[in-house]
Structure formats: C-alpha cells, structure tokens
Design a protein around this motif. Structure first.
Motif, mmCIF file in Angstrom:
data_model
loop_
_atom_site.group_PDB
_atom_site.id
_atom_site.type_symbol
_atom_site.label_atom_id
_atom_site.label_comp_id
_atom_site.label_asym_id
_atom_site.label_seq_id
_atom_site.Cartn_x
_atom_site.Cartn_y
_atom_site.Cartn_z
ATOM 1 N N TYR A 1 99.154 107.016 -10.676
ATOM 2 C CA TYR A 1 98.736 106.699 -9.247
ATOM 3 C C TYR A 1 99.458 106.920 -7.771
ATOM 4 O O TYR A 1 98.578 106.376 -6.582
ATOM 5 C CB TYR A 1 99.088 104.599 -9.519
ATOM 6 C CG TYR A 1 98.288 104.249 -10.504
ATOM 7 C CD1 TYR A 1 96.691 104.166 -10.364
ATOM 8 C CD2 TYR A 1 98.912 104.278 -11.879
ATOM 9 C CE1 TYR A 1 96.209 103.719 -12.289
ATOM 10 C CE2 TYR A 1 98.736 103.574 -12.998
ATOM 11 C CZ TYR A 1 97.279 103.452 -12.743
ATOM 12 O OH TYR A 1 96.166 103.141 -14.566
ATOM 13 N N GLU B 1 94.294 99.236 -6.857
ATOM 14 C CA GLU B 1 94.614 97.803 -6.394
ATOM 15 C C GLU B 1 94.425 96.733 -7.672
ATOM 16 O O GLU B 1 95.068 95.421 -7.591
ATOM 17 C CB GLU B 1 94.150 97.238 -5.307
ATOM 18 C CG GLU B 1 95.023 97.585 -3.608
ATOM 19 C CD GLU B 1 96.616 97.315 -3.560
ATOM 20 O OE1 GLU B 1 96.838 96.067 -4.385
ATOM 21 O OE2 GLU B 1 97.329 97.701 -3.779
ATOM 22 N N ASN B 2 93.411 97.095 -8.489
ATOM 23 C CA ASN B 2 92.563 96.342 -9.728
ATOM 24 C C ASN B 2 93.448 96.014 -10.919
ATOM 25 O O ASN B 2 94.168 95.468 -11.922
ATOM 26 C CB ASN B 2 91.635 96.423 -9.926
ATOM 27 C CG ASN B 2 90.330 96.319 -9.030
ATOM 28 O OD1 ASN B 2 90.350 95.411 -7.735
ATOM 29 N ND2 ASN B 2 89.185 97.082 -9.191
ATOM 30 N N LYS C 1 96.110 94.802 -10.459
ATOM 31 C CA LYS C 1 97.660 93.554 -10.353
ATOM 32 C C LYS C 1 96.180 92.438 -10.428
ATOM 33 O O LYS C 1 97.110 90.895 -10.394
ATOM 34 C CB LYS C 1 97.623 93.422 -8.892
ATOM 35 C CG LYS C 1 98.415 94.430 -7.931
ATOM 36 C CD LYS C 1 98.491 94.339 -6.575
ATOM 37 C CE LYS C 1 99.677 95.272 -5.900
ATOM 38 N NZ LYS C 1 99.115 95.168 -4.253
ATOM 39 N N LYS C 2 95.248 92.947 -10.679
ATOM 40 C CA LYS C 2 94.541 91.700 -11.052
ATOM 41 C C LYS C 2 94.217 91.854 -12.869
ATOM 42 O O LYS C 2 93.194 91.246 -13.403
ATOM 43 C CB LYS C 2 93.187 92.294 -10.643
ATOM 44 C CG LYS C 2 93.149 91.981 -9.208
ATOM 45 C CD LYS C 2 91.585 92.518 -8.984
ATOM 46 C CE LYS C 2 91.855 92.428 -7.248
ATOM 47 N NZ LYS C 2 90.522 92.372 -7.131
ATOM 48 N N HIS D 1 104.217 98.726 -7.110
ATOM 49 C CA HIS D 1 103.989 98.344 -6.238
ATOM 50 C C HIS D 1 104.049 97.600 -5.745
ATOM 51 O O HIS D 1 104.200 97.277 -4.496
ATOM 52 C CB HIS D 1 102.920 97.419 -6.904
ATOM 53 C CG HIS D 1 101.849 97.954 -7.913
ATOM 54 N ND1 HIS D 1 100.737 98.686 -7.742
ATOM 55 C CD2 HIS D 1 101.673 98.369 -9.179
ATOM 56 C CE1 HIS D 1 100.062 98.753 -8.289
ATOM 57 N NE2 HIS D 1 100.652 98.758 -9.771
#
Length: 309
Positions: free
Chosen positions: A271, A290-291, A293-294, A307
C-alpha cells in the motif's frame, strides 16, 4: 592501494551481505483459478512483497478461490489469502460455508478491488433474465470458489435452486471456453472486471449479460447489505447492452497470530507502492487504500501500525 588484509575484509563483508540479501523467507498467497482476477492480483502482490519487503519473498498459489482461502489460511497451508469481505465475516463467525470449520480468527491486511458476479450467456441465447436459467447448463466456477454461494443467493431471489439447473464446476477460463463452444448455456463468475476469461471468450463469440428479473436487484440489495450494484459499461466487453451486477469488496488477510512485523512489511510493500501496483495490475486502479479501515473484520496489529504512521 589496498593491502591484502583490507581486501579480504571487504570480500568477506560483501559475501556476508550477499548471503543476508539472498536468504529470504518464502510466503504463499492463496489466489484462485486462472482466468479470474484473484490470480493476477496475487501475482502483483507477490511482486511488490518480494521487491519491497526486506527478508520476505511471496509466491502466488492456485486455489479454489475465495471460499477455500480462509480455510487454507486458518489451517496454515498458505500464509496470506484473498477473499471477499462477506466471506471473511462468515469465517470469523464459523457460519455459512464455514460451519464445519468452526470459528476462525482472521485479520485484514487491506482492501483490494471489488468483484462483480458476471452472469454471461451468448448474445444469440434465449436467456434474458436469471429466471430463464431453469433447466439450463450453468458453469459456476471451481468447487470451493466464491461464485457458488453468490449464485445460490441470486437463484433463490428468482425462486430457483441449484437443483433447477445442471451445474458444472470449472475454472473461469474453462467455463467461458465451454460457453463459447456451446457446451454450457451460461457462465457465472465472481471476478474483478474486465475478467480475462470473459475477454478471451468474447474473441470467439458475441456475449451478453444475463439481467435480473424486475425487482430482484432491489430485493438483493436490501437482503444483502454487504453487496453493491455495479453497472458494467457496454464497452468493457464490447456488448450491445450494459450489464447490471452485484459486487462485493475483496480483501487481503492473514491469521490473527501472523507475525506482526511481517504483516507490517507486507502492508507497507503493497500500500506504499500503489503506483507500481496499478502498473502491475489494472484492478489495482479500483483500490482506495483508506477503505481498509472500513472492512468488516479487524485489521491485523501490524497493519494498524502502518496506518498509524
């Protein structure tokens, strides 16, 4: 001029450095059958890890796909796997396809591209919607792949089961080859797009997407909140009509007890080098880092460290 002692010291130092750099731990990443998106994505991830994660080398392994990969990671047969978000949740709960395996402890490395359920038939076929598949020969991807549970859900939305069709469990490449040759009536494949197997079949035959019956797509989105509606433009596969499909996010994952430093190195190698990832594989263009983290399963501690940096 260097004296003999200095030359010997430099030579020994060079040999030591060469040995240190040449000895790397080999990690295995479970992908899927060739012809889908998981294998080339796994190849790209392997290249990034082998290039940028000091002391680690990674090799892609052909597997049955997203359903089997959590089982292989859980048993230690592979170190890293690719699956979809929804299946990872089921594996950690020990339900659905993992009822016999028990509760697993899987942790996410990060998000990948999305897969869509390709529902494809020949352009001259009388099959228009999923409801028309009753009594037809349908290729469903390899046994243990993620296409099968997905297909079951779609069939049920149209009041069908696997008993209402004649299933063939083939690799994506073989399934679409059989479709081109007329040996099966339709092929389902849960894959990123464009999928190489579809592209290859399109060279020999005109193809079209099988559509949802009226109201079935809306019902699916209500019933399965982890899925999303994906519109596949006509020019992706040079078809006469755009396709409407269900999609799901894919993830890179390991076991919870996977070494934290290795998890950190893998995450950073992949990443932190997204431009290179996109050059290696077109599906990486869909990845939004960033996804990660979801996702629906927890991040590995080594990933959280990346992160937090």
């Amino acid at each position: 001029m260097l004296n003999i002692k200095t030359k010997i010291t430099l030579t020994l130092t060079s040999l030591l450095l060469l040995c240190q750099t040449s000895i790397a731990e080999e990690l295995r990443i479970g992908t899927a059958s060739q012809g889908g998106a998981f294998y080339p994505v796994g190849q790209a991830v392997s290249t990034l890890v082998s290039t940028h994660a000091q002391g680690l080398e990674m090799v892609p392994v052909v597997t049955q796909g997203s359903v089997q990969n959590p089982k292989l990671v859980n048993s230690g047969e592979i170190d890293v796997g690719i699956t979809n978000n929804n299946l990872a949740v089921l594996a950690n709960k020990g339900i659905g396809a993992y009822k016999r395996d028990g509760v697993m402890e899987l942790r996410a490395i990060g998000t990948l591209h999305s897969s869509v359920l390709h529902m494809i038939t020949r352009a001259d076929s009388d099959i228009k919607t999923v409801a028309d598949l009753k009594g037809k020969k349908l290729a469903l991807g390899p046994a243990g792949g993620g296409t099968i549970p997905f297909a079951r859900q779609i069939l049920e939305l149209h009041d069908l089961t696997l008993k209402d069709i004649t299933p063939s469990f083939l690799s994506y490449a073989d399934g679409f080859s059989q479709l081109s040759d007329g040996n099966v009536d339709a092929t389902f494949a849960l894959s990123g797009y464009p999928a190489s197997a579809v592209m290859q079949a399109r060279v020999n035959k005109d193809l079209k997407f099988i559509q949802f019956a009226p109201g079935a797509l809306d019902k699916a989105l209500l019933q399965f909140p982890n899925y999303n509606h994906v519109t596949v433009a006509k020019d992706v596969y040079d078809m006469q009509q755009e396709g409407h499909a269900l999609g799901v996010s894919n993830i890179l994952f390991v076991r919870a007890d996977f070494d934290e430093e290795k998890a950190y190195k893998i995450t950073k190698a992949v990443y932190s080098n997204m431009d290179e990832f996109r050059q290696l594989n077109a599906h990486a263009k869909q990845i939004i880092v960033e996804n990660s983290k979801k996702l629906k399963i927890p991040l590995h501690p080594g990933v959280a460290r990346f992160h937090n940096e």
